[in-house]
Scaffold this motif. Structure first.
Motif, PDB file in Angstrom:
ATOM      1  N   GLU A 194     -10.591   6.820  -4.369  1.00 67.81           N
ATOM      2  CA  GLU A 194      -9.957   7.837  -4.366  1.00 67.81           C
ATOM      3  C   GLU A 194      -8.892   7.580  -3.859  1.00 67.81           C
ATOM      4  O   GLU A 194      -8.389   6.653  -3.568  1.00 67.81           O
ATOM      5  N   LEU A 195      -8.150   8.156  -5.530  1.00 72.20           N
ATOM      6  CA  LEU A 195      -6.162   7.888  -5.311  1.00 72.20           C
ATOM      7  C   LEU A 195      -5.556   9.074  -4.339  1.00 72.20           C
ATOM      8  O   LEU A 195      -5.261  10.278  -5.755  1.00 72.20           O
TER       9      LEU A 195
ATOM     10  N   VAL B 265      -2.196   0.602  -8.991  1.00 72.71           N
ATOM     11  CA  VAL B 265      -1.125   1.858  -9.492  1.00 72.71           C
ATOM     12  C   VAL B 265      -0.045   1.250 -10.054  1.00 72.71           C
ATOM     13  O   VAL B 265       0.224  -0.122  -9.506  1.00 72.71           O
TER      14      VAL B 265
ATOM     15  N   VAL C 182      -8.737   3.625 -10.472  1.00 64.79           N
ATOM     16  CA  VAL C 182      -9.957   3.828  -9.529  1.00 64.79           C
ATOM     17  C   VAL C 182     -10.912   3.621  -9.642  1.00 64.79           C
ATOM     18  O   VAL C 182     -12.201   3.718 -10.165  1.00 64.79           O
TER      19      VAL C 182
ATOM     20  N   ALA D 278      -1.123  -0.749  -4.179  1.00 67.43           N
ATOM     21  CA  ALA D 278      -2.594  -0.004  -4.334  1.00 67.43           C
ATOM     22  C   ALA D 278      -2.996   0.992  -3.081  1.00 67.43           C
ATOM     23  O   ALA D 278      -1.582   0.823  -2.086  1.00 67.43           O
ATOM     24  N   SER D 279      -3.712   1.330  -3.531  1.00 63.96           N
ATOM     25  CA  SER D 279      -4.014   2.705  -2.027  1.00 63.96           C
ATOM     26  C   SER D 279      -4.606   1.978  -1.096  1.00 63.96           C
ATOM     27  O   SER D 279      -4.160   0.824  -1.050  1.00 63.96           O
TER      28      SER D 279
ATOM     29  N   LEU E  88      -1.702  10.050  -4.042  1.00 61.19           N
ATOM     30  CA  LEU E  88      -0.279  10.365  -4.817  1.00 61.19           C
ATOM     31  C   LEU E  88       0.374  11.100  -4.338  1.00 61.19           C
ATOM     32  O   LEU E  88       0.428  12.506  -5.188  1.00 61.19           O
TER      33      LEU E  88
ATOM     34  N   ALA F  71      -3.470   4.372 -13.260  1.00 65.37           N
ATOM     35  CA  ALA F  71      -3.812   4.048 -12.319  1.00 65.37           C
ATOM     36  C   ALA F  71      -5.421   3.671 -12.974  1.00 65.37           C
ATOM     37  O   ALA F  71      -5.535   3.761 -13.808  1.00 65.37           O
TER      38      ALA F  71
ATOM     39  N   ARG G 161       1.331  -1.089   0.196  1.00 58.63           N
ATOM     40  CA  ARG G 161       0.022  -0.012  -0.155  1.00 58.63           C
ATOM     41  C   ARG G 161       0.968   1.297   0.095  1.00 58.63           C
ATOM     42  O   ARG G 161       1.692   1.302   0.586  1.00 58.63           O
TER      43      ARG G 161
ATOM     44  N   SER H  14      -7.602   1.271  -5.492  1.00 60.44           N
ATOM     45  CA  SER H  14      -7.271   1.564  -6.333  1.00 60.44           C
ATOM     46  C   SER H  14      -5.533   0.543  -6.896  1.00 60.44           C
ATOM     47  O   SER H  14      -4.969   0.962  -6.018  1.00 60.44           O
TER      48      SER H  14
END
Length: 312
Positions: free
Chosen positions: A210-211, A178, A205, A170-171, A213, A203, A14, A176
């Motif tokens: 929501e992402l 990535v 999503v 990942a978020s 970064l 990405a 994460r 999300s």
């Protein structure tokens, strides 16, 4: 949109920004016009209408497709020269053959072909014969990355980056996925080796997610929406497929997917780009990106004289 996918995002590392990070505001939002390239394959000119100073170190980007070809329809380009920059071809769906006067290769779902034109070469891109015969889905991105004056006459080279080499994360909520293709983002480094310091991320999503970064210090920040709808930045500006976002200063970028997506996609698909601005004069003429008009004339003369290689 296969690219590189993971069935269970909770198995990935994460990545999360610091709560103290300033979210980069939206500086501009533009919509890419449609056109045709090469022998007639459809493209969207992602950077049309964007100030070159905001793009630096990037020069040009096309979204190729997304198109579903009937048998006999797939098209490519003819032989053409390049000098003074790098081309990055990211195949999301479909297959493309690449060949230049230095070598060649094939890229397919999720692969990236990174070509440093440098001092110059001839280059061709086309679908393989099997795809021409069968037809099929074709979707990708080609990005042009400028080279600083000291690197413009460097030795040409290319890298084939396979989808399995892409760094995945990942978020925090696993909403999300990535994919870090090049550069270092939030401590994750992609496989692409770049002469111009930059980052490239694809990405996905999920609807309603929501992402946020953390973005490299000293880099500009751009987002291009490949598919879906959502919003970007602290002011939650609405965005949709085919739109380019230029972010202002800050420590992180934020993109969110709308809770309801259209029938063509289940998620917001977005390409995030950034690089350290070169801040040198740019002179462009077709496939040549140099610093002065005199250098462009020399590139044209070298091409006409066969000094950039021969089609084979």
């Amino acid at each position: 949109m296969p690219a590189t996918t993971v069935s269970d995002l909770t198995t990935l590392e994460r990545i999360a920004p610091s709560p103290r990070d300033r979210s980069r505001p939206v500086r501009s939002l533009t919509t890419a016009p449609a056109g045709f390239e090469g022998e007639g394959f459809p493209v969207r000119r992602a950077f049309a209408g964007v100030d070159l100073a905001d793009l630096d170190p990037f020069i040009h980007m096309d979204q190729m497709g997304e198109v579903s070809y009937a048998p006999g329809e797939p098209k490519g380009t003819s032989w053409h020269p390049h000098r003074g920059f790098e081309t990055v071809t990211y195949m999301i769906d479909g297959t493309m053959e690449h060949q230049d006067s230095e070598g060649g290769g094939v890229i397919t779902n999720g692969d990236t072909q990174w070509m440093t034109a440098g001092s110059g070469l001839l280059h061709i891109e086309r679908p393989p014969e099997a795809l021409v015969t069968s037809g099929g889905l074709f979707h990708g991105i080609q990005l042009w990355v400028n080279l600083p004056a000291a690197e413009k006459m460097s030795t040409p080279r290319y890298q084939d980056l396979r989808s399995g080499e892409v760094t995945l994360a990942a978020s925090p909520d696993a909403g999300s996925l990535v994919r870090v293709i090049a550069g270092e983002v939030a401590g994750m480094r992609g496989p692409g080796s770049t002469r111009t310091p930059m980052a490239m991320v694809h990405a996905t999503v999920a609807a309603g997610a929501e992402l946020v970064l953390r973005w490299p210090e000293g880099y500009n920040a751009l987002a291009y929406v490949l598919a879906g709808v959502g919003d970007v930045g602290p002011d939650r500006r609405p965005v949709a497929a085919g739109q380019t976002v230029v972010f202002g200063p800050g420590e992180s970028v934020a993109v969110a997917a709308s809770a309801t997506q259209d029938s063509r996609t289940e998620a917001l698909e977005v390409l995030l780009l950034g690089g350290r601005p070169i801040r040198e004069p740019v002179a462009m003429m077709g496939p040549f990106v140099m610093n002065t008009r005199a250098e462009l004339r020399q590139a044209h003369d070298d091409f006409q004289a066969g000094r950039l290689g021969r089609a084979r």
